[in-house]
Motif scaffolding. Structure first.
Motif, PDB file in Angstrom:
ATOM      1  N   ARG A  98      25.180 -14.588  20.077  1.00  0.00           N
ATOM      2  CA  ARG A  98      26.633 -14.661  20.284  1.00  0.00           C
ATOM      3  C   ARG A  98      27.279 -15.836  19.566  1.00  0.00           C
ATOM      4  O   ARG A  98      28.409 -15.725  19.106  1.00  0.00           O
ATOM      5  CB  ARG A  98      26.960 -14.744  21.765  1.00  0.00           C
ATOM      6  N   LEU A  99      26.596 -16.956  19.507  1.00  0.00           N
ATOM      7  CA  LEU A  99      27.186 -18.163  18.912  1.00  0.00           C
ATOM      8  C   LEU A  99      26.527 -18.447  17.571  1.00  0.00           C
ATOM      9  O   LEU A  99      26.996 -18.014  16.540  1.00  0.00           O
ATOM     10  CB  LEU A  99      27.006 -19.353  19.873  1.00  0.00           C
ATOM     11  N   SER A 100      25.479 -19.211  17.606  1.00  0.00           N
ATOM     12  CA  SER A 100      24.670 -19.559  16.443  1.00  0.00           C
ATOM     13  C   SER A 100      23.577 -20.469  16.961  1.00  0.00           C
ATOM     14  O   SER A 100      23.557 -20.830  18.139  1.00  0.00           O
ATOM     15  CB  SER A 100      25.502 -20.287  15.387  1.00  0.00           C
ATOM     16  N   LEU A 101      22.691 -20.885  16.079  1.00  0.00           N
ATOM     17  CA  LEU A 101      21.667 -21.829  16.501  1.00  0.00           C
ATOM     18  C   LEU A 101      22.320 -23.132  16.948  1.00  0.00           C
ATOM     19  O   LEU A 101      21.960 -23.707  17.980  1.00  0.00           O
ATOM     20  CB  LEU A 101      20.669 -22.088  15.367  1.00  0.00           C
ATOM     21  N   SER A 102      23.309 -23.596  16.211  1.00  0.00           N
ATOM     22  CA  SER A 102      24.029 -24.812  16.600  1.00  0.00           C
ATOM     23  C   SER A 102      24.761 -24.618  17.917  1.00  0.00           C
ATOM     24  O   SER A 102      24.866 -25.547  18.719  1.00  0.00           O
ATOM     25  CB  SER A 102      25.031 -25.208  15.518  1.00  0.00           C
ATOM     26  N   GLY A 103      25.250 -23.416  18.150  1.00  0.00           N
ATOM     27  CA  GLY A 103      25.966 -23.125  19.379  1.00  0.00           C
ATOM     28  C   GLY A 103      25.116 -23.329  20.621  1.00  0.00           C
ATOM     29  O   GLY A 103      25.632 -23.691  21.690  1.00  0.00           O
TER      30      GLY A 103
ATOM     31  N   LEU B 104      12.884 -18.098  31.849  1.00  0.00           N
ATOM     32  CA  LEU B 104      14.203 -17.515  31.617  1.00  0.00           C
ATOM     33  C   LEU B 104      14.935 -18.109  30.414  1.00  0.00           C
ATOM     34  O   LEU B 104      15.821 -17.470  29.854  1.00  0.00           O
ATOM     35  CB  LEU B 104      15.065 -17.695  32.872  1.00  0.00           C
ATOM     36  N   ALA B 105      14.583 -19.320  30.030  1.00  0.00           N
ATOM     37  CA  ALA B 105      15.297 -19.999  28.946  1.00  0.00           C
ATOM     38  C   ALA B 105      15.315 -19.212  27.632  1.00  0.00           C
ATOM     39  O   ALA B 105      16.364 -19.156  26.981  1.00  0.00           O
ATOM     40  CB  ALA B 105      14.720 -21.401  28.738  1.00  0.00           C
ATOM     41  N   PRO B 106      14.218 -18.606  27.196  1.00  0.00           N
ATOM     42  CA  PRO B 106      14.286 -17.847  25.940  1.00  0.00           C
ATOM     43  C   PRO B 106      15.266 -16.674  25.990  1.00  0.00           C
ATOM     44  O   PRO B 106      15.875 -16.322  24.980  1.00  0.00           O
ATOM     45  CB  PRO B 106      12.849 -17.348  25.742  1.00  0.00           C
ATOM     46  N   ILE B 107      15.428 -16.084  27.160  1.00  0.00           N
ATOM     47  CA  ILE B 107      16.372 -14.980  27.292  1.00  0.00           C
ATOM     48  C   ILE B 107      17.797 -15.484  27.072  1.00  0.00           C
ATOM     49  O   ILE B 107      18.560 -14.924  26.288  1.00  0.00           O
ATOM     50  CB  ILE B 107      16.231 -14.308  28.676  1.00  0.00           C
ATOM     51  N   PHE B 108      18.152 -16.561  27.782  1.00  0.00           N
ATOM     52  CA  PHE B 108      19.496 -17.121  27.628  1.00  0.00           C
ATOM     53  C   PHE B 108      19.699 -17.716  26.240  1.00  0.00           C
ATOM     54  O   PHE B 108      20.762 -17.561  25.644  1.00  0.00           O
ATOM     55  CB  PHE B 108      19.763 -18.176  28.699  1.00  0.00           C
ATOM     56  N   GLY B 109      18.682 -18.395  25.729  1.00  0.00           N
ATOM     57  CA  GLY B 109      18.772 -18.969  24.385  1.00  0.00           C
ATOM     58  C   GLY B 109      18.950 -17.909  23.315  1.00  0.00           C
ATOM     59  O   GLY B 109      19.742 -18.072  22.381  1.00  0.00           O
ATOM     60  N   GLY B 110      18.219 -16.818  23.446  1.00  0.00           N
ATOM     61  CA  GLY B 110      18.362 -15.718  22.490  1.00  0.00           C
ATOM     62  C   GLY B 110      19.748 -15.100  22.540  1.00  0.00           C
ATOM     63  O   GLY B 110      20.348 -14.786  21.499  1.00  0.00           O
ATOM     64  N   TYR B 111      20.265 -14.935  23.749  1.00  0.00           N
ATOM     65  CA  TYR B 111      21.615 -14.402  23.901  1.00  0.00           C
ATOM     66  C   TYR B 111      22.642 -15.326  23.251  1.00  0.00           C
ATOM     67  O   TYR B 111      23.528 -14.868  22.513  1.00  0.00           O
ATOM     68  CB  TYR B 111      21.932 -14.199  25.382  1.00  0.00           C
ATOM     69  N   LEU B 112      22.514 -16.634  23.503  1.00  0.00           N
ATOM     70  CA  LEU B 112      23.450 -17.589  22.901  1.00  0.00           C
ATOM     71  C   LEU B 112      23.323 -17.611  21.386  1.00  0.00           C
ATOM     72  O   LEU B 112      24.322 -17.717  20.673  1.00  0.00           O
ATOM     73  CB  LEU B 112      23.212 -18.998  23.471  1.00  0.00           C
ATOM     74  N   ALA B 113      22.104 -17.513  20.881  1.00  0.00           N
ATOM     75  CA  ALA B 113      21.910 -17.517  19.431  1.00  0.00           C
ATOM     76  C   ALA B 113      22.564 -16.301  18.786  1.00  0.00           C
ATOM     77  O   ALA B 113      23.127 -16.395  17.694  1.00  0.00           O
ATOM     78  CB  ALA B 113      20.418 -17.557  19.095  1.00  0.00           C
TER      79      ALA B 113
END
Length: 135
Positions: free
Chosen positions: A98-103, A87-96
């Motif tokens: 919406r926010l940024s890589l640093s986010g 599940l982590a890539p799904i949430f990580g992709g969403y955050l990337a």
């Protein structure tokens, strides 16, 4: 191995809190890193800090649960550790997006700080006094 040895002396809770604190600081450094070398160092420190969770979870289990029950509890833990990487890539992709890589790293730091607060307030020390190593 280092965290387990130190936890025999200083307690399970304090080593878990230390590992979580290291991972939170390292996540912030990862988000702020201007160069790849600092980023890689911060990610390495984050992994070391998070390693405390894996080691201390097993130590807390052996402190609090009968050996016969540990197998069932570890089975649930294994299920979780296999589900999270899926599940982590799904949430990580969403955050990337919406926010940024640093986010992503700042979100990890906030999440880690929340876990730190939960452990601080909710987890009792499980190491019995008689089990502490004496130096």
């Amino acid at each position: 191995m280092l965290f387990r040895s130190l936890s025999d002396r200083f307690g399970r809770k304090s080593m878990l809190l230390t590992g979580l604190a290291v991972s939170v600081v390292a996540a912030v450094l990862s988000g702020l890193a201007p160069e790849i070398e600092l980023f890689l160092l911060a990610r390495m420190l984050e992994g070391i800090g998070l390693g405390a969770g894996a080691v201390m979870s097993r130590a807390v289990l052996t402190d609090t649960i009968d050996a016969a029950e540990i197998a069932a509890v570890v089975g649930y833990a294994i299920l979780t550790t296999q589900l999270v990487p899926a599940l982590a890539p799904i949430f990580g992709g969403y955050l990337a997006l919406r926010l940024s890589l640093s986010g992503i790293f700042f979100a990890l730091a906030i999440y880690g700080a929340g876990i730190w607060l939960f452990v601080f307030h909710a987890l009792p020390e499980t190491l019995r006094e008689i089990g502490r190593a004496h130096v």
